[in-house]
Scaffold this motif. Sequence first.
Motif, PDB file in Angstrom:
ATOM      1  N   CYS A  66     -24.773  -6.229   3.570  1.00 30.75           N
ATOM      2  CA  CYS A  66     -24.611  -6.949   4.445  1.00 30.75           C
ATOM      3  C   CYS A  66     -25.978  -8.016   4.492  1.00 30.75           C
ATOM      4  N   GLY A  67     -25.058  -8.746   5.352  1.00 28.79           N
ATOM      5  CA  GLY A  67     -26.352  -9.574   5.863  1.00 28.79           C
ATOM      6  C   GLY A  67     -26.606 -10.211   3.928  1.00 28.79           C
ATOM      7  N   ASN A  68     -28.304 -10.685   4.591  1.00 29.49           N
ATOM      8  CA  ASN A  68     -28.307 -11.124   3.300  1.00 29.49           C
ATOM      9  C   ASN A  68     -29.174  -9.672   2.317  1.00 29.49           C
ATOM     10  N   ASP A 103     -32.470  -4.318   4.085  1.00 31.89           N
ATOM     11  CA  ASP A 103     -32.829  -4.974   5.688  1.00 31.89           C
ATOM     12  C   ASP A 103     -32.780  -2.981   6.612  1.00 31.89           C
ATOM     13  N   VAL A 104     -34.230  -2.573   6.794  1.00 32.86           N
ATOM     14  CA  VAL A 104     -33.789  -1.933   7.420  1.00 32.86           C
ATOM     15  C   VAL A 104     -34.647  -2.328   8.867  1.00 32.86           C
ATOM     16  N   THR A 105     -35.051  -3.332   9.173  1.00 31.81           N
ATOM     17  CA  THR A 105     -36.206  -3.242  10.033  1.00 31.81           C
ATOM     18  C   THR A 105     -35.599  -3.817  11.559  1.00 31.81           C
ATOM     19  N   ALA A 106     -35.297  -3.947  12.711  1.00 32.67           N
ATOM     20  CA  ALA A 106     -34.723  -4.164  13.379  1.00 32.67           C
ATOM     21  C   ALA A 106     -35.379  -6.008  14.256  1.00 32.67           C
ATOM     22  N   PRO A 107     -34.779  -6.961  14.880  1.00 35.60           N
ATOM     23  CA  PRO A 107     -34.678  -7.890  15.180  1.00 35.60           C
ATOM     24  C   PRO A 107     -35.724  -7.366  16.586  1.00 35.60           C
ATOM     25  N   CYS A 158     -34.597 -11.808   7.784  1.00 34.62           N
ATOM     26  CA  CYS A 158     -33.558 -11.537   7.413  1.00 34.62           C
ATOM     27  C   CYS A 158     -32.362 -12.178   7.452  1.00 34.62           C
ATOM     28  N   ASN A 159     -32.068 -11.806   9.021  1.00 33.01           N
ATOM     29  CA  ASN A 159     -30.420 -12.299   8.959  1.00 33.01           C
ATOM     30  C   ASN A 159     -30.320 -12.658  10.469  1.00 33.01           C
ATOM     31  N   GLU A 160     -28.843 -13.227  10.394  1.00 33.54           N
ATOM     32  CA  GLU A 160     -28.393 -13.551  11.531  1.00 33.54           C
ATOM     33  C   GLU A 160     -28.434 -12.847  12.437  1.00 33.54           C
ATOM     34  N   VAL A 161     -28.711 -12.909  13.935  1.00 33.83           N
ATOM     35  CA  VAL A 161     -28.472 -11.611  14.995  1.00 33.83           C
ATOM     36  C   VAL A 161     -27.598 -11.839  15.589  1.00 33.83           C
ATOM     37  N   THR A 162     -26.016 -11.242  16.597  1.00 37.73           N
ATOM     38  CA  THR A 162     -25.709 -11.128  17.494  1.00 37.73           C
ATOM     39  C   THR A 162     -26.454 -10.626  18.935  1.00 37.73           C
ATOM     40  N   ILE A 163     -26.066 -11.265  20.142  1.00 38.04           N
ATOM     41  CA  ILE A 163     -26.609 -10.889  21.096  1.00 38.04           C
ATOM     42  C   ILE A 163     -25.826 -10.217  22.219  1.00 38.04           C
ATOM     43  N   ALA A 195     -27.431  -8.520  10.641  1.00 39.34           N
ATOM     44  CA  ALA A 195     -26.333  -8.195  10.041  1.00 39.34           C
ATOM     45  C   ALA A 195     -25.862  -6.357   9.264  1.00 39.34           C
ATOM     46  N   CYS A 196     -26.923  -5.573   9.489  1.00 39.20           N
ATOM     47  CA  CYS A 196     -27.166  -5.148   8.975  1.00 39.20           C
ATOM     48  C   CYS A 196     -26.708  -4.115   9.757  1.00 39.20           C
ATOM     49  N   GLY A 197     -27.004  -3.906  11.150  1.00 42.18           N
ATOM     50  CA  GLY A 197     -26.470  -3.297  12.377  1.00 42.18           C
ATOM     51  C   GLY A 197     -27.486  -2.296  12.803  1.00 42.18           C
ATOM     52  N   ASN A 198     -29.213  -2.770  12.870  1.00 44.53           N
ATOM     53  CA  ASN A 198     -30.640  -2.692  12.687  1.00 44.53           C
ATOM     54  C   ASN A 198     -30.183  -3.323  14.599  1.00 44.53           C
ATOM     55  N   SER A 199     -30.893  -3.029  14.951  1.00 45.86           N
ATOM     56  CA  SER A 199     -30.865  -3.430  16.533  1.00 45.86           C
ATOM     57  C   SER A 199     -31.933  -3.014  17.722  1.00 45.86           C
ATOM     58  N   THR A 200     -32.285  -3.934  18.336  1.00 48.05           N
ATOM     59  CA  THR A 200     -33.274  -3.867  19.421  1.00 48.05           C
ATOM     60  C   THR A 200     -32.431  -3.821  20.998  1.00 48.05           C
ATOM     61  N   GLU A 201     -33.040  -2.762  21.864  1.00 47.17           N
ATOM     62  CA  GLU A 201     -32.755  -2.951  23.684  1.00 47.17           C
ATOM     63  C   GLU A 201     -33.728  -2.785  24.011  1.00 47.17           C
ATOM     64  N   THR A 202     -33.473  -3.804  24.819  1.00 44.01           N
ATOM     65  CA  THR A 202     -34.362  -4.204  25.847  1.00 44.01           C
ATOM     66  C   THR A 202     -33.934  -4.736  27.762  1.00 44.01           C
ATOM     67  N   GLN A 203     -34.403  -4.365  27.507  1.00 42.42           N
ATOM     68  CA  GLN A 203     -33.994  -4.827  29.705  1.00 42.42           C
ATOM     69  C   GLN A 203     -35.208  -5.868  30.749  1.00 42.42           C
TER      70      GLN A 203
END
Length: 359
Positions: free
Chosen positions: A178-180, A209-213, A249-254, A296-304
Amino acid sequence: VDCSYIGSTWMAMVTDPDTGNKCWSQVTVEDKLPPVFDCPAAPIPLNCSFDIGIVPAPPVSDNCGVATVEQTDEYYLDQDMCDDAMVLVVRAWVATDIYGNVSEPCFDTIKIVRPDPTFPADQVWDCSDFASYPNIIEPTLYTGYLPTTGSGIPGNGQMDGTYCMYNYSHSDELTDACGNSFKIVRTWTVLDWCTNEVFTHQQIIKVVDVTAPVLITQPFTVNADIPATPPALCRSTGFIPAPTVTDDCNEVTIQIFTPVGEAIYANGIDGSEGGYIPAPGLELGYHTITYIATDACGNSTETQSFVQVVDETAPVAVCDEITDVDLDSDGLAEVFAETFDDGSHDNCCLDHFEVRRMD
């Protein structure tokens, strides 16, 4: 008398205890004792990858102080590693003290040995470390220190000397993930020159890549841009700003979610450039906006964050150009502010009318 008196001359007197006769003589203090080695009785083992020069000289002592320790000879008792898995080297040493006394020679024996073949362990590297130190995936010595380490070699350096009698090579097969991220299947081949045996091993090296954005947002306000249509209140489909996002490491989708659905994105793809509140819009007041950043590796962060919908548009006043009012017998008349209204309006709602006399 100790070594500090060496070189000094003393007047000495000897008395016969029976007759009382005496004699005198001058005595000069000298050091005639040579240094003494503590020669090792057993051979000193040494891995074949090291130079025998790293083995220190045998320990030596002297009553007044050693000046020099010198290696006078070196020869091999056994130079064939393959016959008995060892090479024997004899070294000869002599020591001289500060007064020129020379020791008996000391002979130490170094036994050069070789290990059984071993292979490097599998490695998992973080993509951020690889971005800073691409050397970490190289087929070089593993040190554990990012600026210098590789992913390891057979024996990790313990099979590389002249007398080790090994030769090794490798081939790599690269697979994208995934990703890079990617995986290397490194196949090692080791040849034992003593036995002609060939050993192979597959080492797995992963860059993952195991670190979330990291996601940062701020509260914001939007203006009510959809007029009220009673009984519905005025609403807003205003702009939602993009969050600040970083990923090593990777591009992020928001993604951006509102209480009335997912935002309508400004770029038509995702919320990296912000978006708009979807229909039917949000009413006046505070509302929760949810941001989700996924790499790109599925690591995600959620905030409000919070959006406040406000009415920042002033009412439009429309009044009668001419208003006729009849006075009572006292010459007075009561006129309500609404009397002057001729279609005043507001995008949300009118609260009240006020009127004042203009001089």
